[in-house]
Design a protein around this motif. Sequence first.
Motif, PDB file in Angstrom:
ATOM      1  N   LEU A  96      46.983  32.375 -18.085  1.00  0.00           N
ATOM      2  CA  LEU A  96      47.767  33.499 -17.560  1.00  0.00           C
ATOM      3  C   LEU A  96      46.890  34.746 -17.409  1.00  0.00           C
ATOM      4  CD1 LEU A  96      50.674  34.522 -16.867  1.00  0.00           C
ATOM      5  CD2 LEU A  96      50.858  35.213 -19.266  1.00  0.00           C
ATOM      6  N   ALA A  97      46.027  34.966 -18.403  1.00  0.00           N
ATOM      7  CA  ALA A  97      45.200  36.181 -18.390  1.00  0.00           C
ATOM      8  C   ALA A  97      44.268  36.240 -17.179  1.00  0.00           C
ATOM      9  CB  ALA A  97      44.380  36.271 -19.678  1.00  0.00           C
ATOM     10  N   TYR A  98      43.787  35.078 -16.703  1.00  0.00           N
ATOM     11  CA  TYR A  98      42.924  35.090 -15.515  1.00  0.00           C
ATOM     12  C   TYR A  98      43.740  35.401 -14.262  1.00  0.00           C
ATOM     13  CZ  TYR A  98      39.219  32.855 -18.289  1.00  0.00           C
ATOM     14  OH  TYR A  98      38.257  32.574 -19.232  1.00  0.00           O
ATOM     15  N   LEU A  99      45.009  35.050 -14.279  1.00  0.00           N
ATOM     16  CA  LEU A  99      45.849  35.282 -13.101  1.00  0.00           C
ATOM     17  C   LEU A  99      46.332  36.733 -13.038  1.00  0.00           C
ATOM     18  CD1 LEU A  99      47.831  31.921 -13.178  1.00  0.00           C
ATOM     19  CD2 LEU A  99      45.939  32.547 -11.671  1.00  0.00           C
ATOM     20  N   THR A 100      46.604  37.311 -14.208  1.00  0.00           N
ATOM     21  CA  THR A 100      47.025  38.719 -14.211  1.00  0.00           C
ATOM     22  C   THR A 100      45.800  39.634 -14.289  1.00  0.00           C
ATOM     23  OG1 THR A 100      47.216  38.797 -16.622  1.00  0.00           O
ATOM     24  CG2 THR A 100      49.195  38.178 -15.401  1.00  0.00           C
ATOM     25  N   GLY A 101      44.670  39.077 -14.755  1.00  0.00           N
ATOM     26  CA  GLY A 101      43.437  39.872 -14.868  1.00  0.00           C
ATOM     27  C   GLY A 101      43.385  40.732 -16.112  1.00  0.00           C
ATOM     28  N   THR A 102      44.384  40.577 -16.997  1.00  0.00           N
ATOM     29  CA  THR A 102      44.372  41.393 -18.216  1.00  0.00           C
ATOM     30  C   THR A 102      44.838  40.593 -19.425  1.00  0.00           C
ATOM     31  OG1 THR A 102      46.641  42.140 -17.897  1.00  0.00           O
ATOM     32  CG2 THR A 102      44.924  43.569 -17.030  1.00  0.00           C
ATOM     33  N   LYS A 103      44.410  41.059 -20.592  1.00  0.00           N
ATOM     34  CA  LYS A 103      44.870  40.463 -21.840  1.00  0.00           C
ATOM     35  C   LYS A 103      44.917  41.551 -22.912  1.00  0.00           C
ATOM     36  CE  LYS A 103      45.792  37.330 -24.922  1.00  0.00           C
ATOM     37  NZ  LYS A 103      46.984  36.479 -24.905  1.00  0.00           N
ATOM     38  N   GLU A 104      46.004  41.571 -23.651  1.00  0.00           N
ATOM     39  CA  GLU A 104      46.110  42.574 -24.708  1.00  0.00           C
ATOM     40  C   GLU A 104      45.369  42.098 -25.957  1.00  0.00           C
ATOM     41  OE1 GLU A 104      49.941  44.594 -25.291  1.00  0.00           O
ATOM     42  OE2 GLU A 104      49.553  44.327 -27.440  1.00  0.00           O
ATOM     43  N   PHE A 105      44.602  43.020 -26.519  1.00  0.00           N
ATOM     44  CA  PHE A 105      43.892  42.757 -27.775  1.00  0.00           C
ATOM     45  C   PHE A 105      43.836  44.073 -28.517  1.00  0.00           C
ATOM     46  CE2 PHE A 105      40.028  42.712 -30.358  1.00  0.00           C
ATOM     47  CZ  PHE A 105      40.116  41.482 -31.002  1.00  0.00           C
ATOM     48  N   TRP A 106      44.219  44.047 -29.788  1.00  0.00           N
ATOM     49  CA  TRP A 106      44.211  45.260 -30.603  1.00  0.00           C
ATOM     50  C   TRP A 106      45.029  46.371 -29.922  1.00  0.00           C
ATOM     51  CZ3 TRP A 106      42.854  45.176 -35.533  1.00  0.00           C
ATOM     52  CH2 TRP A 106      42.677  46.385 -36.209  1.00  0.00           C
ATOM     53  N   SER A 107      46.130  45.971 -29.309  1.00  0.00           N
ATOM     54  CA  SER A 107      47.015  46.893 -28.574  1.00  0.00           C
ATOM     55  C   SER A 107      46.308  47.637 -27.439  1.00  0.00           C
ATOM     56  CB  SER A 107      47.670  47.918 -29.506  1.00  0.00           C
ATOM     57  OG  SER A 107      48.453  47.246 -30.452  1.00  0.00           O
ATOM     58  N   LEU A 108      45.203  47.099 -26.975  1.00  0.00           N
ATOM     59  CA  LEU A 108      44.526  47.664 -25.806  1.00  0.00           C
ATOM     60  C   LEU A 108      44.585  46.608 -24.711  1.00  0.00           C
ATOM     61  CD1 LEU A 108      41.279  48.919 -27.636  1.00  0.00           C
ATOM     62  CD2 LEU A 108      43.284  50.310 -27.036  1.00  0.00           C
ATOM     63  N   SER A 109      44.591  47.068 -23.472  1.00  0.00           N
ATOM     64  CA  SER A 109      44.662  46.109 -22.371  1.00  0.00           C
ATOM     65  C   SER A 109      43.251  45.874 -21.827  1.00  0.00           C
ATOM     66  CB  SER A 109      45.580  46.681 -21.292  1.00  0.00           C
ATOM     67  OG  SER A 109      45.606  45.795 -20.214  1.00  0.00           O
ATOM     68  N   PHE A 110      42.754  44.651 -21.984  1.00  0.00           N
ATOM     69  CA  PHE A 110      41.398  44.330 -21.544  1.00  0.00           C
ATOM     70  C   PHE A 110      41.406  43.630 -20.207  1.00  0.00           C
ATOM     71  CE2 PHE A 110      40.632  45.233 -25.904  1.00  0.00           C
ATOM     72  CZ  PHE A 110      39.358  45.775 -25.899  1.00  0.00           C
ATOM     73  N   ARG A 111      40.448  44.008 -19.362  1.00  0.00           N
ATOM     74  CA  ARG A 111      40.269  43.270 -18.124  1.00  0.00           C
ATOM     75  C   ARG A 111      39.558  41.965 -18.470  1.00  0.00           C
ATOM     76  NH1 ARG A 111      39.838  42.248 -13.206  1.00  0.00           N
ATOM     77  NH2 ARG A 111      37.906  41.983 -12.064  1.00  0.00           N
ATOM     78  N   VAL A 112      40.052  40.865 -17.937  1.00  0.00           N
ATOM     79  CA  VAL A 112      39.372  39.587 -18.149  1.00  0.00           C
ATOM     80  C   VAL A 112      39.199  38.850 -16.824  1.00  0.00           C
ATOM     81  CG1 VAL A 112      40.086  39.216 -20.560  1.00  0.00           C
ATOM     82  CG2 VAL A 112      41.529  38.390 -18.734  1.00  0.00           C
ATOM     83  N   THR A 113      38.102  38.121 -16.722  1.00  0.00           N
ATOM     84  CA  THR A 113      37.842  37.270 -15.563  1.00  0.00           C
ATOM     85  C   THR A 113      37.394  35.919 -16.122  1.00  0.00           C
ATOM     86  OG1 THR A 113      35.448  37.590 -15.393  1.00  0.00           O
ATOM     87  CG2 THR A 113      36.839  39.303 -14.390  1.00  0.00           C
ATOM     88  N   PRO A 114      37.282  34.897 -15.273  1.00  0.00           N
ATOM     89  CA  PRO A 114      36.805  33.603 -15.780  1.00  0.00           C
ATOM     90  C   PRO A 114      35.382  33.649 -16.336  1.00  0.00           C
ATOM     91  CG  PRO A 114      37.976  33.324 -13.708  1.00  0.00           C
ATOM     92  CD  PRO A 114      37.788  34.801 -13.887  1.00  0.00           C
ATOM     93  N   ALA A 115      34.705  34.774 -16.235  1.00  0.00           N
ATOM     94  CA  ALA A 115      33.363  34.885 -16.830  1.00  0.00           C
ATOM     95  C   ALA A 115      33.436  35.119 -18.337  1.00  0.00           C
ATOM     96  CB  ALA A 115      32.584  36.031 -16.175  1.00  0.00           C
ATOM     97  N   VAL A 116      34.627  35.435 -18.846  1.00  0.00           N
ATOM     98  CA  VAL A 116      34.732  35.729 -20.287  1.00  0.00           C
ATOM     99  C   VAL A 116      35.829  34.894 -20.941  1.00  0.00           C
ATOM    100  CG1 VAL A 116      33.916  38.102 -19.969  1.00  0.00           C
ATOM    101  CG2 VAL A 116      36.379  37.668 -20.010  1.00  0.00           C
ATOM    102  N   LEU A 117      35.636  34.641 -22.242  1.00  0.00           N
ATOM    103  CA  LEU A 117      36.675  33.994 -23.032  1.00  0.00           C
ATOM    104  C   LEU A 117      37.880  34.940 -23.096  1.00  0.00           C
ATOM    105  CD1 LEU A 117      36.803  31.419 -25.057  1.00  0.00           C
ATOM    106  CD2 LEU A 117      36.572  33.128 -26.852  1.00  0.00           C
ATOM    107  N   VAL A 118      39.074  34.391 -23.021  1.00  0.00           N
ATOM    108  CA  VAL A 118      40.270  35.219 -23.152  1.00  0.00           C
ATOM    109  C   VAL A 118      40.370  35.644 -24.619  1.00  0.00           C
ATOM    110  CG1 VAL A 118      42.781  35.270 -22.940  1.00  0.00           C
ATOM    111  CG2 VAL A 118      41.419  33.951 -21.288  1.00  0.00           C
ATOM    112  N   PRO A 119      40.424  36.942 -24.900  1.00  0.00           N
ATOM    113  CA  PRO A 119      40.510  37.357 -26.314  1.00  0.00           C
ATOM    114  C   PRO A 119      41.753  36.771 -26.978  1.00  0.00           C
ATOM    115  CG  PRO A 119      40.145  39.265 -24.881  1.00  0.00           C
ATOM    116  CD  PRO A 119      40.420  38.098 -23.987  1.00  0.00           C
TER     117      PRO A 119
END
Length: 322
Positions: free
Chosen positions: A85-108
């Motif tokens: 899901l995070a690659y499709l939305t481009g974001t993932k919440e971690f530590w209550s912060l919204s991180f940009r994620v792409t397939p180049a990185v592990l989803v936090p």
Amino acid sequence: MGPLITEKVALIPEGSSIGQTLVWATALLKSGGVDTPRLDAECLLASLLRSNRLHLYAAIEERLPPAVFETYRTLVSRRQARVPLAYLTGTKEFWSLSFRVTPAVLVPRPETEVLVETAVARLKRLTAPVIVDVGTGSGAIAVALAKMLPSARIYATEISREALDVARENAGVYGVTGQIAFLQGDLLEPVFARGLIGQCDLIVSNPPYVATTDLAVLPPEAHYEPLEALDGGPDGLRCHQQIITVASALLRPGGWLALEMAPEQESLLIRLLRDRGGFPDVEVVPDLGGRKRMIMACSAEPGFKPCRGSSPEQDSVGMNGV
Ligand code: GLN
């Protein structure tokens, strides 16, 4: 995907309401084995509309414009194929912060927050602590620590240039670029190149720790993530071992090494820390679900020379790194 669902895909009329579209998408995601199909259907649509899930409910009778509907259809079918899901939305919440994620990185993952929490508790009384985040990926750990410890100086290493760009972007979003030096290179190599011998208060890392033979049994989503962020070699501990072997040379006396692990790796890591790293005392910290997730060791002597007596093969036998 069963024939009934295929039919439904074909039959969902363009111009359906948001409510009808969500029912259709949920059925499709469920057929793909997605754990939380309704939630994912809502998150995908909310992200596409640059809105939030609450607003979807306020607009549940409204119709989606045809172009939006088409894009949504594509997103749903990719999620059905188990793209995270995070690659499709481009974001993932971690530590209550919204991180940009792409397939180049592990989803936090939420369990990694334990590293941040423990590190903050240990370092908050220090002025200007020096921290190294090894294999920073999206930069989640480094950025969260920078936010929590504004006087900290952080070195974030990463072998992948593409991942480092994502981490830099995340640091920029949260205004902590000035606190973090992003260094491209393998594990701790770039930190040695900077000459930070005996200067670090904390070395933290979520290295790859899945044993190669266990990769096949990871959830389908993991197969879209970078292999180099998951594959920890035959016992899952290849990177841990390399970090442990050299960490004490970088730590100041009383400095900490904190590594994420799979719960099953505890006893082998205790041995590695003692025999190869020169860390006699370790502490294991569980995640919120009570699973042992993090191993910490404190550096006693400056410039300790690790014992190289035991072979890696001996250290590695029989581990399950999932
Ligand atoms: N927790 C991850 C998983 O099992 C592994 C992360 C890692 O290897 N660092 O999916």
